[in-house]
Design a protein around this motif. Structure first.
Motif, PDB file in Angstrom:
ATOM      1  N   ILE A  86       0.853  -1.197   0.000  1.00 59.51           N
ATOM      2  CA  ILE A  86       0.000   0.000   0.000  1.00 59.51           C
ATOM      3  C   ILE A  86       0.888   1.245   0.000  1.00 59.51           C
ATOM      4  CG2 ILE A  86      -1.601   1.379   1.361  1.00 59.51           C
ATOM      5  CD1 ILE A  86      -2.855  -1.236   2.344  1.00 59.51           C
ATOM      6  N   GLU A  87       1.862   1.265   0.908  1.00 62.55           N
ATOM      7  CA  GLU A  87       2.695   2.459   1.043  1.00 62.55           C
ATOM      8  C   GLU A  87       3.522   2.732  -0.199  1.00 62.55           C
ATOM      9  OE1 GLU A  87       4.898   2.078   4.654  1.00 62.55           O
ATOM     10  OE2 GLU A  87       3.159   2.660   5.879  1.00 62.55           O
ATOM     11  N   ARG A  88       3.970   1.672  -0.834  1.00 60.94           N
ATOM     12  CA  ARG A  88       4.793   1.819  -2.025  1.00 60.94           C
ATOM     13  C   ARG A  88       3.974   2.225  -3.244  1.00 60.94           C
ATOM     14  NH1 ARG A  88       6.686  -3.643  -2.387  1.00 60.94           N
ATOM     15  NH2 ARG A  88       7.941  -3.683  -0.516  1.00 60.94           N
ATOM     16  N   GLY A  89       2.657   2.031  -3.148  1.00 60.85           N
ATOM     17  CA  GLY A  89       1.823   2.358  -4.303  1.00 60.85           C
ATOM     18  C   GLY A  89       1.663   1.177  -5.250  1.00 60.85           C
TER      19      GLY A  89
END
Lengths: 258, 332
Positions: A86-89
Motif C-alpha cells: 500500500i505504502e509503495r503504491g
C-alpha cells in the motif's frame, strides 16, 4: 475466466519469485523451529515417559506442534507485506490496471499456501533428524501439511485484514506478540491433552491451532483416527474460508478509503 | 471504435468528500483534448491527486461524471483501465523485482503474450535507457532511474491517456531536467494525451499546452499558459535605486507616467506594473534621471504563472519584497 486464471498466475509468479530471491529469509524462518525441535525437544525428552502421555517418543509428539506453531508464526506477518504494498503504491498500480481484483487476493492465498507447505515439509524432515518417526506415513504427513496450510490461511487472512484496515506495522507486531505463544501454550502442541489442567483443555477446544494438531496427529497415528481428522479439519476449513471472506471484505473497504 | 474527436478526458462537476467532511473536490470540471499535454496546477491539498484517483478508477466520486477516451469512468472502469497509463506519486514498482520483471508482469496484466511481451519490454528498456540495469533489483536504482521505470510501466500497453501525478517531485535537478525532456518527447506523440499534475509553476509553464489552476477543489482558471498570463495585462517592472529614495516624491513621479500602476517600495527597490514594460522603462529612466534619482539596475518581466496563480486563487502577495520569482518560467 481465462483472464482470471492468467492474472492469478502472474500475480502468484511475482510473489513466489520474490520469495525465491530471498533464500536467506527462508533459512532464517527455520531457526526457531529447529530450536524447538532440537533444544526444547531434547530438554523435555522424558516428558513422553509420563504415565498417560500416549506417544512413542517426545520427538514424534513434538513435530506436529512445531509445524503448526511455525505456520502461525510466519503467516502472522502477512499484513506487513500488505502495508508495504500500500505504502509503495504497488497495490494502487494494480488497481488501475485491468488485473482482476480476485487475482490479487488469490495470489496472496496461493503464495501463503506454497510457502507454508514448504516450511512444514522442511520441519517434517528436520523432525526426522531429531529422531521422530511418522507412523501415519506419507498420507499422515500430507494431512498435517494441509492442516498447517489451513491454519496459516486463517492467520494470514487475519493479519492482512489488520494491514488493510489499520495500516500500522505496530498492530501486526502486536498481533504476533500477543497471539503466538498463548495460542501455542493453550493447545496440545507441547503437552498431551490428558495431562493438561482442565481450564487449559477447555480453552484449547476452541483454539484453531489445537484443531490443526488434532487433524495432523489424528492422521499421523499408528491407527489414524479419520473421524477426528474430518471433524477438526472441517472446522479449520470453515474458519479459513470465513477469514478469507473477511479479508476480501476488508479489501473492498480499503478500495473505498483510498 | 473511437472517433478521433473524442476528448481524452472529460470530467464534469465532480464532487468528492472524504470521511470526516473533508471536501477534496467541489464541482471540478476539466477537459483534455486528444493528444495534448494538459496541466493541473495547484498547491498541495488543492484536489489534484483526488482528481487523478477518480479519473483512473481508483476512487468513486460522490457526484459528477467523467469519461476517458469516451469510456465512462463510473459504469465502465474495466474499459477505462485498458486505455490509461498511470504514473503516480509513489513509484509502485516492486523494489525486490528487477526492472525487466516489473515490465514483464505489467505487460502480462494488460493481456500481452509471448514474443510481443519480449519485444515491447526490450523496446521500453532501450528507450528509457534502462537496458544495463534491466536485471538489477529496482531498489538499487537511483531516483531518476526509478522514475523512468515508472513512466515505462505506464506506457507498456500503449495507452491513449497518460496520467503523470507530480512526476518530478523529489527528483534532483538533473533528473528533473531529464524527466522534462522525456515528457516533452512524449508530447510529440499525437495519439497520446497527457494529464499532468504539478505544484511547480515552471513545470506547468514549460510542459503544458493548456492548464487549469486548481484551488479548493475546483478549477479557478483555465487556458494556455500564454493566454492566462496575457489576461493579466501588464509586465512587472523593477527598478533598483542607487540610494534610499524620498518615497512620496518618487512615487508621484512614476505615477505620472502613462500606463504605469501598482507602485510598491521596498527599501531601494521599486516595483510597478506597466501595460508595456519595454516602452515604460526608457520613459521612467528619463524621468528619474531628470529628477536627480540615480538608478542602479532595471528589470522587466512578463507576467508569470505565479502572478496568474495568485490572482485566481484569490490570495495576495504575502511578501512584496519577493515579487516574481518563478525562475525560468517567469520570463517569456
Amino acid at each position: 475466466m481465462s483472464a482470471l486464471f492468467v492474472h492469478t498466475w502472474w500475480m502468484t509468479h511475482r510473489r513466489l519469485k520474490a520469495l525465491m530471491r530471498n533464500p536467506g529469509l527462508v533459512v532464517m524462518t527455520l531457526v526457531q523451529p529447529a530450536i524447538w525441535l532440537f533444544l526444547f525437544g531434547g530438554l523435555f525428552r522424558k516428558v513422553a515417559e509420563l504415565p498417560g502421555f500416549g506417544a512413542a517418543s517426545y520427538a514424534d509428539y513434538l513435530v506436529p506442534g512445531v509445524v503448526v506453531m511455525s505456520a502461525v508464526s510466519s503467516n502472522m506477518w502477512a499484513g506487513m507485506g500488505v502495508i508495504d504494498e500500500i505504502e509503495r503504491g504497488t497495490l494502487n498500480r494494480f488497481l488501475v490496471s485491468p488485473v482482476r481484483r480476485s487475482a490479487i487476493l488469490n495470489a496472496g492465498v496461493i503464495e501463503q499456501a506454497v510457502s507454508t507447505a514448504v516450511q512444514s515439509l522442511v520441519i517434517v524432515f528436520l523432525g526426522r533428524l531429531a529422531g521422530a518417526s511418522y507412523p501415519g506415513g506419507v498420507l499422515g504427513v500430507v494431512v498435517l501439511i494441509v492442516a498447517s496450510i489451513l491454519l496459516g490461511a486463517i492467520f494470514s487472512a487475519l493479519s492482512s485484514t489488520m494491514g488493510l484496515l489499520v495500516r500500522q506495522r505496530e498492530t501486526i507486531i502486536g498481533l504476533s506478540v500477543f497471539l503466538l505463544l498463548p495460542l501455542t501454550f493453550l493447545s496440545s502442541a507441547f503437552m498431551a491433552e490428558d495431562l493438561m489442567p482442565d481450564w487449559i483443555r477447555n480453552i484449547a477446544a476452541f483454539n484453531p491451532l489445537n484443531w490443526s494438531l488434532d487433524t495432523g496427529r489424528g492422521a499421523l497415528a499408528d491407527v489414524p483416527d479419520w473421524q477426528a481428522v474430518a471433524v477438526h479439519g472441517g472446522w479449520l476449513l470453515g474458519l479459513a474460508a470465513l477469514m478469507i471472506l473477511l479479508s476480501t471484505l476488508s479489501f473492498r473497504s480499503y478500495q473505498k478509503s483510498i | 471504435m473511437q472517433n478521433t474527436a473524442t476528448n481524452a478526458v472529460e470530467a464534469e462537476s465532480i464532487v468528492k468528500t472524504y470521511p470526516g467532511g473533508v471536501k477534496a473536490l467541489d464541482g471540478l470540471s476539466v477537459t483534455v483534448r486528444p493528444g495534448e499535454v494538459f496541466g493541473l496546477l495547484g498547491p498541495n491539498g488543492a484536489g489534484k491527486s483526488t482528481t487523478i484517483k477518480i479519473l483512473t478508477t481508483l476512487v468513486r466520486p460522490d457526484s459528477g461524471t467523467a469519461s476517458i477516451a469516451g469510456h465512462d469512468v463510473l459504469s465502465r472502469p474495466d474499459r477505462v483501465r485498458r486505455v490509461i497509463g498511470v504514473v503516480s506519486q509513489r513509484s509502485g514498482a516492486d523494489p525486490m523485482a528487477s526492472g525487466r520483471d516489473n515490465l514483464v508482469l505489467q505487460a502480462h496484466l494488460y493481456g500481452m503474450r509471448g514474443a510481443q511481451v519480449e519485444r515491447r519490454v526490450s523496446e521500453l528498456l532501450d528507450r528509457f535507457d534502462l537496458g544495463d540495469a534491466a536485471g538489477r533489483q529496482v531498489r538499487t536504482y537511483s531516483g531518476g532511474m526509478q522514475r523512468r521505470l515508472d513512466v515505462a510501466l505506464g506506457l507498456v500497453h500503449r495507452p491513449r491517456v497518460l496520467f503523470l501525478d507530480e512526476p518530478t517531485t523529489g527528483l534532483d535537478p538533473e533528473a528533473r531536467a531529464a524527466m522534462w525532456e522525456e515528457i516533452a518527447r512524449l508530447a510529440g506523440d499525437d495519439s497520446l494525451a497527457i494529464l499532468l499534475t504539478t505544484h511547480y509553476l515552471d513545470e506547468a509553464d514549460r510542459l503544458a499546452r493548456r492548464l487549469a489552476i486548481v484551488d479548493g477543489g475546483r478549477v479557478v482558471a483555465e487556458g494556455t499558459p500564454e493566454g492566462l498570463k496575457a489576461e493579466l495585462r501588464g509586465d512587472a517592472v523593477h527598478l533598483e535605486l542607487r540610494e534610499a529614495p524620498d518615497e512620496r516624491r518618487v512615487r508621484s513621479l512614476v505615477e505620472a507616467l502613462p500606463g504605469v500602476r501598482e507602485i510598491v517600495f521596498d527599501g531601494r527597490r521599486l516595483s510597478a506594473r506597466a501595460d508595456d514594460g519595454a516602452a515604460a522603462v526608457p520613459i521612467a529612466l528619463a524621468a528619474l534621471d531628470q529628477a536627480g534619482v540615480p538608478v542602479a539596475a532595471v528589470t522587466v518581466a512578463r507576467p508569470s504563472l505565479d502572478d496568474v496563480y495568485l490572482r485566481h486563487a484569490g490570495r495576495r502577495f504575502a511578501h512584496t519584497d519577493e515579487p516574481v520569482t518563478a525562475g525560468a518560467g517567469g520570463a517569456r
